[in-house]
Design a protein around this motif. Sequence first.
Motif, mmCIF file in Angstrom:
data_model
loop_
_atom_site.group_PDB
_atom_site.id
_atom_site.type_symbol
_atom_site.label_atom_id
_atom_site.label_comp_id
_atom_site.label_asym_id
_atom_site.label_seq_id
_atom_site.Cartn_x
_atom_site.Cartn_y
_atom_site.Cartn_z
ATOM 1 N N ARG A 128 -8.403 3.456 -9.543
ATOM 2 C CA ARG A 128 -7.422 2.590 -10.352
ATOM 3 C C ARG A 128 -6.978 3.421 -11.590
ATOM 4 O O ARG A 128 -7.675 3.956 -12.143
ATOM 5 C CB ARG A 128 -7.957 1.223 -10.835
ATOM 6 C CG ARG A 128 -7.050 0.366 -11.771
ATOM 7 C CD ARG A 128 -7.866 -0.856 -12.386
ATOM 8 N NE ARG A 128 -9.030 -0.365 -13.289
ATOM 9 C CZ ARG A 128 -9.984 -1.185 -13.629
ATOM 10 N NH1 ARG A 128 -10.069 -2.443 -13.225
ATOM 11 N NH2 ARG A 128 -10.947 -0.478 -14.344
ATOM 12 N N LEU A 160 -2.194 0.593 -12.685
ATOM 13 C CA LEU A 160 -2.599 -0.704 -12.227
ATOM 14 C C LEU A 160 -3.886 -1.195 -13.231
ATOM 15 O O LEU A 160 -4.616 -1.736 -12.958
ATOM 16 C CB LEU A 160 -3.422 -0.380 -10.765
ATOM 17 C CG LEU A 160 -2.477 -0.514 -9.541
ATOM 18 C CD1 LEU A 160 -3.450 -0.252 -8.411
ATOM 19 C CD2 LEU A 160 -1.916 -1.852 -9.275
ATOM 20 N N LEU A 176 -5.174 -4.733 -12.812
ATOM 21 C CA LEU A 176 -5.989 -4.876 -11.718
ATOM 22 C C LEU A 176 -7.410 -5.232 -11.914
ATOM 23 O O LEU A 176 -8.252 -4.348 -12.455
ATOM 24 C CB LEU A 176 -6.009 -3.788 -10.783
ATOM 25 C CG LEU A 176 -6.763 -3.987 -9.304
ATOM 26 C CD1 LEU A 176 -6.159 -5.199 -8.774
ATOM 27 C CD2 LEU A 176 -6.748 -2.690 -8.553
ATOM 28 N N ALA A 179 2.514 -6.009 -10.932
ATOM 29 C CA ALA A 179 1.669 -4.681 -10.824
ATOM 30 C C ALA A 179 2.566 -3.653 -10.081
ATOM 31 O O ALA A 179 3.576 -4.034 -9.492
ATOM 32 C CB ALA A 179 0.528 -5.048 -9.882
ATOM 33 N N THR A 223 -2.410 2.662 -5.684
ATOM 34 C CA THR A 223 -2.636 1.285 -4.938
ATOM 35 C C THR A 223 -2.782 1.954 -3.282
ATOM 36 O O THR A 223 -3.572 1.352 -2.721
ATOM 37 C CB THR A 223 -1.169 0.549 -4.927
ATOM 38 O OG1 THR A 223 -0.842 0.290 -6.320
ATOM 39 C CG2 THR A 223 -1.104 -0.423 -3.836
#
Length: 189
Positions: free
Chosen positions: A33, A37, A40, A169, A176
């Motif tokens: 990540r 992100l 997340l 996002a 991702t």
Amino acid sequence: MKTALFALLYASLSLGAITAQADDRSEALKALRDAELRNLLIHDDPSPFQDIAFTDADGNPMKLSDSNGKVRIVNFWATYCGPCRVEKPALDALHKSLSGPDFEVIAIATGRNSPAAIKKFNERYDIQNLDTYIDIKSAAARDMGVMALPVSVILDRQGRELARVTGAAHWESQSTRDIINHLVKAPES
């Protein structure tokens, strides 16, 4: 007696291995990540949830478990949701580039979204690759703890929640892709 002790020892070791596997997976996802992100939320342990029901664009009943066996991003969105206008095209592109037997994006329009409004939204934002799924009474969203839109949930092959994003996002990011590819290649647990 020996058999019972062996079974207890085996069960304890197995549980420890499963916990270690979950910890390893969450740490690997956290390492992948990036700032794109940052919202997340990666769970330390996969969390099971109820199987949810929704329909396809023709009103045919569907269940999330119908897609078990794949890593999935389940996205809850609405035609009136501002951040969804930015996020859904990125999810469409991600689905186009990575979908297959091991991964898919399931975008579910939740709440009062008429078929005409969904069609207009998809045309306006050039959504060409995502199938249309509908949760007209928001029951699936409620079952998954969705309180605002958009919300996206990353599920493993068994339907366990690994991570969640509340709000938009950056699904087009390399982070991702790295996370999805990691999950697709990971052994099932």
